[in-house]
Design an enzyme around this catalytic site. Structure first.
Site, PDB file in Angstrom:
ATOM      1  N   PRO A 285       0.823  -1.012   0.130  1.00  0.00           N
ATOM      2  CG  PRO A 285      -0.674  -1.326   1.867  1.00  0.00           C
ATOM      3  CD  PRO A 285       0.682  -2.029   1.212  1.00  0.00           C
ATOM      4  CD  GLU A 286       4.068   3.830  -2.572  1.00  0.00           C
ATOM      5  OE1 GLU A 286       4.196   4.933  -2.179  1.00  0.00           O
ATOM      6  OE2 GLU A 286       5.106   3.403  -3.159  1.00  0.00           O
TER       7      GLU A 286
END
Length: 272
Positions: free
Chosen positions: A2-3
């Site tokens: 996840p960014e």
DNA sequence: CAAGACTCCTGTCAGC
DNA sequence: TGCTGACAGGAGTCTT
């Protein structure tokens, strides 16, 4: 992995379902994440009502009157709802049950780089969060701020911009992409880049992240049912993961180097 | 203070 | 086929 866009989407996805709901209990099958999950999480949260869900950097805060459950997804973590009796799989470390809610919020994290923490009072005073840089999509992240921070710094611009004390939420993928969009060589010393070029860079970071958030909503739109598999819209990426492939602008093969054990991909012709 | 190395963890994949 | 080792990666922490 996840960014910031995935974290934002996750937060927005779970918030409407758990707002004003009462936490019934927390089942912790594996407390050893990046740090051990504090005992306060399973002992103080039951009976508490969720009154807001907010994000700071890549941290999500689930706030109650007793304190805030702080969640970080690391690089392989995810949060999604499952039916109450869904048997946990090996990497399903935590379940959060809500009274009268016919589904369970489940935390999965194969690599356990994520974290669940506890903070009473204002959760943004937590020591891991208090010293973070500004949010990239707010006005606080602007050219005057970045220019001041970069002044005198010999660190490569890519590593500089990935430092969460400078600005949060710019991970490896988006650092590569924003530098390409701005035409800046990733190895360039941060302090040697002109203010005009840094201003372009600021705009590019905002553009790349805003676009990714808009797409992140699409990427993860099914995650509430537990089926979301973020793909980062690989076709949208201009440099990340494209070493040796032709530059989308000039067709020259993209170069890959390593900076601080991170892979950097750039176009030696377009990025000066 | 700044900058780089090291660390956690496991799925994936290349090489033998 | 099966095993081994390298690698990825967010971000805190340790070292220089």
């Amino acid at each position: 992995m996840p960014e910031l866009p995935e974290v934002e989407t996750t937060k927005n996805g779970i918030a409407p379902h758990i707002l004003n709901q009462t936490i019934e209990r927390i089942d912790i099958r594996q407390p050893k994440l990046r740090w051990p999950i504090p005992d306060d999480v399973p002992t103080k949260l039951p009976g508490q009502v969720v009154h807001s869900v907010t994000r700071r950097g890549k941290y999500i805060g689930v706030q109650t009157d007793a304190g805030t459950l702080i969640i970080h997804l690391g690089m392989s973590g995810s949060l999604y709802f499952v039916a109450p009796e869904t048997p946990p799989m090996f990497h399903d470390h935590v379940d959060i049950h809500f009274a009268g809610l016919n589904k369970v919020l489940r935390y999965t994290d194969p690599r356990r780089f994520g974290a669940m923490l506890w903070q009473e009072g204002d959760w943004q005073t937590h020591e891991l969060i208090a010293h973070l840089g500004p949010e990239p999509l707010t006005d606080a992240f602007n050219i005057d701020y970045l220019y001041e921070k970069a002044k005198g710094r010999k660190q490569a611009i890519k590593q500089f911009i990935m430092d969460s004390k400078i600005v949060v939420g710019v991970g490896n993928i988006y650092a590569n992409e924003a530098l390409f969009m701005a035409g800046i060589r990733p190895t360039h010393a941060a302090g040697n880049i002109s203010k005009a070029r840094l201003a372009v860079f600021v705009d590019c970071i905002k553009t790349v992240l805003a676009a990714a958030i808009a797409q992140g909503g699409t990427t993860l739109k099914d995650f509430v049912s537990g089926e979301g598999k973020p793909g980062y819209f690989k076709q949208e990426l201009k440099v990340y993961g494209r070493a040796e492939q032709p530059c989308v602008t000039c067709q020259a093969p993209l170069k890959e180097i390593r900076q601080g054990q991170r892979s950097t991909v750039y176009c030696a012709h377009c990025q000066k």
